[in-house]
Design a protein around this motif. Structure first.
Motif, PDB file in Angstrom:
ATOM      1  N   ASP A  92       0.825  -1.209   0.000  1.00  0.00           N
ATOM      2  CA  ASP A  92       0.000   0.000   0.000  1.00  0.00           C
ATOM      3  C   ASP A  92       0.858   1.259   0.000  1.00  0.00           C
ATOM      4  O   ASP A  92       0.555   2.245   0.686  1.00  0.00           O
ATOM      5  CB  ASP A  92      -0.996  -0.001   1.184  1.00  0.00           C
ATOM      6  N   ARG A 149      -4.027 -12.161 -11.002  1.00  0.00           N
ATOM      7  CA  ARG A 149      -3.385 -12.277  -9.689  1.00  0.00           C
ATOM      8  C   ARG A 149      -2.640 -13.583  -9.482  1.00  0.00           C
ATOM      9  O   ARG A 149      -2.225 -13.886  -8.349  1.00  0.00           O
ATOM     10  CB  ARG A 149      -4.421 -12.082  -8.576  1.00  0.00           C
ATOM     11  N   MET A 241      -9.806 -13.927   4.676  1.00  0.00           N
ATOM     12  CA  MET A 241     -10.513 -12.875   3.936  1.00  0.00           C
ATOM     13  C   MET A 241     -11.441 -13.528   2.917  1.00  0.00           C
ATOM     14  O   MET A 241     -10.991 -14.273   2.042  1.00  0.00           O
ATOM     15  CB  MET A 241      -9.504 -11.979   3.206  1.00  0.00           C
ATOM     16  N   ASP A 276     -13.224  -9.014   1.877  1.00  0.00           N
ATOM     17  CA  ASP A 276     -12.340  -8.282   0.989  1.00  0.00           C
ATOM     18  C   ASP A 276     -12.914  -6.864   0.889  1.00  0.00           C
ATOM     19  O   ASP A 276     -14.075  -6.623   1.234  1.00  0.00           O
ATOM     20  CB  ASP A 276     -12.237  -8.951  -0.388  1.00  0.00           C
TER      21      ASP A 276
HETATM   22  C1  BGC Z   1      -7.815  -6.998  -2.679  1.00  0.00           C
HETATM   23  C2  BGC Z   1      -7.234  -7.610  -1.420  1.00  0.00           C
HETATM   24  C3  BGC Z   1      -6.558  -6.544  -0.597  1.00  0.00           C
HETATM   25  C4  BGC Z   1      -7.552  -5.438  -0.289  1.00  0.00           C
HETATM   26  C5  BGC Z   1      -6.974  -4.308   0.533  1.00  0.00           C
HETATM   27  C6  BGC Z   1      -8.652  -5.766  -2.404  1.00  0.00           C
HETATM   28  O1  BGC Z   1      -8.935  -5.105  -3.577  1.00  0.00           O
HETATM   29  O2  BGC Z   1      -8.567  -7.957  -3.372  1.00  0.00           O
HETATM   30  O3  BGC Z   1      -6.330  -8.626  -1.746  1.00  0.00           O
HETATM   31  O4  BGC Z   1      -6.024  -7.094   0.575  1.00  0.00           O
HETATM   32  O5  BGC Z   1      -7.995  -4.884  -1.522  1.00  0.00           O
HETATM   33  O6  BGC Z   1      -6.094  -3.539  -0.209  1.00  0.00           O
END
Ligand code: BGC
Length: 753
Positions: A92, A149, A241, A276
């Motif tokens: 991030d 992915r 998740m 998610d």
């Molecule tokens: C993704 C996840 C991710 C989440 C938080 C989603 O769009 O599919 O893998 O952890 O965003 O960023």
């Protein structure tokens, strides 16, 4: 800078580590060793102090510094929790993170020890930055070669994926950070994964928010897609998740069957289910269907929005209480209530993680073709090296490879939330420069692969005759979109053909997220070498240069099949709102074998600079006496206070398969013996399935007795009538092989049940 002492040190580590593989599973250090029972009891105590409003509020995420944040309750000295991407490093877009090699790359090492060490390094960075929950591992199956992915996951086999998930969970959780297995379940494509996500009005409009549905039968669910998640739960996983898609017509985050039935019931998962980001489609149905926290915000469906439903009796307060217990238990399980670092996402907690990252980068590269030992480069005869292709150097856009399908430059990882902004990234060309200096090799390069004038004129250079030509191609993909095709970026196929037409010693380096179609050039007689460099992370350059110059002997193996025709895979992205998993358990190599399709390269395949022989296969069944010790031995390194093997005995060892492996060549190297099992007809299995492997590092002339253990689950099939794992009576064939190709079988035997 690369120096030979450092390489020797790295090699020593790499060539000696498997002899001490078990000693490296060290267990948690420096924080509370709690059991799930203790953690749940502390979580119950915590929740007993909350008002109904506070409990409801805690079922949804809140704004904060991380990608996901759990509500703090200052009155109870609880500062909230931070959830942060990604599976291969702290993501991030934060500063000072290590971009580790991707999931697909660690899987290609087939080395559980390295898997654990990489995960422990990742866990240290999460903890060092004060992150409570790491949003990984990603373990959706490589069912569709074009899935955007695939690079985040562990390939196309459930057993391999499960072993990787197991090592990952324990590596991360041993650092006191909760691992989050995702995306549960059957999220094998991006197309139509969450059509209504962007606009809030769409999100709450039932007609706009429905994602595609993955439709599959119970056997396929258990034997393929649930298998790796089951392994992660056995490891002691804290969090899961749920995914954007629907499963058999019900959204995954409100799917009573998959969440309450399979996960919390059958697998006895005690932790929490988080949605998610934006995958929650409802309030009451989700709470009742098994979701424990709506991420990233609860406002629409859970959080304060669920309070009226509790007041009118649609959702019981005890279910809300259970949600909070599940959300808090992993926090207590890993002792995050005591001495956990303050959150600072930009803190540098990378330590010396570059060492394991470089090791994994090298270990996951796969030598696919090596005609007449074209590799490694021998400086005394190969004193001219030509480098072609944008993928050899740095991108013009810096490291933001999360950005585009048009990315030119070395790829350290793929794109999307899984992408980690690397603190630095060392490209192949830079590292080859260092090697060239050290080895007195002259190097020339053209990285603008559309500059055909420069490429063609290079063929007339003084000294070009006899040179080795390294051609770099790459393939990118990202979360949010599936690949258009299985070809490389920016006309890479054309580049290989042009160079191969002029250079008799052409070696192709494939820097790809997942499967690639090699057919346009693979049979060209001048293509004498192919090295699959995968998705190696920010230590790409040094790792690759070590292999090309013979300082590291490649030993990675494919974690998917490379087909001759894209349609040979038999599975693909669905463009409708339904993805029918009609292939059942016949995925990847299982499918190629069933349909008798010869691939270009088999699942499990990879060459080495040395050679191996196999001998003395011995199969022994665990009896009550040695079962105890075999069981203890099998589990001792993997048992944690938080382990969750369940009470079914499914993870008990039942057979030990031993054989001798010898390095018959002249250099250090590794082999990955793979155990494929053939079942009696009743089990309705593919002709063979992977049920064991080890990566064994041996010096020249050295032998080792390798031991692989089959557990009760490994020899069972899912009986849909009895709803149980059952051992079919009859003969089981054991093949020890170096790939899924029957021609690569080295030893064969059988046992009877
Ligand atoms: C993704 C996840 C991710 C989440 C938080 C989603 O769009 O599919 O893998 O952890 O965003 O960023």
């Amino acid at each position: 800078m690369v120096n030979s002492h450092f390489i020797v040190a790295v090699l020593l580590v790499s060539f000696t580590c498997t002899t001490s593989i078990h000693s490296i599973w060290i267990g948690n250090v420096g924080f509370q060793n709690r059991t799930w029972a203790q953690a749940i009891s502390l979580a119950k105590d915590f929740v007993s102090k909350l008002t109904l409003e506070e409990k409801c509020n805690m079922t949804g995420g809140v704004a904060g510094g991380c990608v996901g944040n759990v509500l703090p309750i200052p009155r109870l000295n609880f500062n909230g929790m931070c959830y942060q991407d990604s599976p291969s490093g702290v993501g991030d877009r934060v500063a000072h993170s290590t971009a580790f090699s991707a999931g697909i790359h660690i899987a290609a090492t087939w080395d559980r020890n390295l898997g654990y060490q990489r995960a422990a390094a990742i866990g240290r960075e999460f903890r060092g930055k004060g992150v409570h929950f790491a949003l990984g591992p990603m373990m959706n199956m490589d069912r569709n070669a074009r899935h955007g992915r695939d690079w985040e996951g562990f390939g196309a086999d459930p057993y391999l994926s499960g072993e990787n998930a197991f090592a990952y969970v324990q590596g991360v959780q041993d650092q006191g950070v909760v691992a989050t297995a995702k995306h549960y379940i059957c999220n094998e494509q991006e197309t139509n994964r969450n059509p209504g996500f962007l606009a809030r009005e769409n999100r709450v409009n039932p007609n706009a928010r429905i994602a595609y549905s993955a439709n599959l039968d119970d056997k396929t669910m258990h034997e393929i897609y649930l298998w790796p998640f089951a392994s992660s739960v056995a490891a002691g996983l804290g969090s899961i998740m749920c995914s954007y898609n629907q499963v058999n017509g019900t959204p995954a985050c409100q799917n009573d069957k998959t969440l309450n039935g399979l996960l919390k019931g059958e697998l006895q998962f005690p932790g929490n289910v988080m949605s998610d980001w934006g995958a929650t489609k409802s309030g009451v149905e989700s709470a009742l269907g098994g979701l424990d926290i709506d991420m990233p915000r609860g406002g629409d469906f859970l959080g304060s929005a669920i309070l009226p439903a509790v007041k009118n009796g649609s959702v019981s307060e005890s279910r809300i209480t259970d949600m909070i217990i599940r959300n808090m238990a992993p926090f207590y399980l890993l002792g995050q209530d005591e001495g956990f670092p303050q959150l600072d996402l930009d803190r540098d907690a990378s330590g010396n993680n570059y060492i394991v990252n470089r090791e994994v980068a090298a270990a996951g590269m796969i030598l696919l073709k090596n005609t007449n030992n074209a590799l490694p480069i021998n400086p005394s005869t190969d004193n001219m090296v030509y480098v072609y292709g944008g993928a050899a150097g740095q991108s013009d856009e810096g490291y933001r490879s999360g950005a585009s399908q048009q990315h030119i430059g070395a790829l350290y990882q793929g794109g999307g939330s899984g992408f980690v902004d690397p603190a630095y990234g060392i490209d192949p060309l830079s590292s080859l420069m260092h090697k060239s200096r050290d080895n007195h090799v002259q190097i020339r390069y053209v990285t603008n692969q559309n500059d055909f004038g420069a490429i063609n004129s290079s063929f007339h250079d003084r000294g070009f005759t006899g040179a080795k030509c390294l051609v770099f191609i790459s393939a990118f993909s990202s979360e949010g979109a599936d690949r258009h095709d299985l070809y490389s970026l920016d006309g890479g196929e054309n580049l290989v053909q042009i160079v191969a037409a002029n250079c008799p010693k052409t070696i192709v380096i494939v820097n790809s997220v997942a499967q690639l179609n090699l057919e346009p050039w693979i049979d060209h007689p001048n293509v004498v070498g192919v090295l699959w460099s995968g998705m190696p992370g920010q230590e790409y350059g040094p790792a690759l240069a070590d292999i090309l110059f013979g300082d590291y002997n490649p030993g990675g193996k494919l974690v998917f099949t490379l087909a001759k025709k894209d349609t040979d895979f038999g599975t693909d992205i669905s463009t409708t709102m339904v993805s029918e998993y009609t292939e059942g358990v016949f995925l990847d190599y299982r499918h190629f074998e069933q349909k008798d399709i010869t691939p270009r390269y088999y699942f499990g395949f990879g060459l080495s600079y040395t050679t191996f022989t196999f001998s003395q296969l011995d199969i022994s069944k665990s009896n009550n006496e040695n079962k105890q010790s075999a069981s203890a031995q099998y589990r001792q390194t993997r048992t944690r206070s938080y382990s969750n093997f369940g009470s079914s005995g499914l993870y008990d060892p039942v057979y030990e398969i031993k054989f001798t492996l010898t390095n018959t060549g002249k250099v250090n190297g590794s082999e990955v013996p793979q155990l494929y099992l053939g079942f009696p007809a009743e089990a309705q299995q593919p002709r063979k399935v992977l049920r064991g492997f080890d990566r064994v590092y041996l010096g020249p002339g050295q032998s080792k007795q390798v031991s692989l253990v089959l557990t009760q689950k490994d020899i069972s099939y899912w009986n849909v009538v009895k709803q149980q794992w059952i051992v079919a009576p009859g003969d089981y064939t054991v093949w020890i092989s170096t790939s899924a190709n029957n021609a690569d079988v080295k030893l064969q035997s059988s046992f009877h049940e």
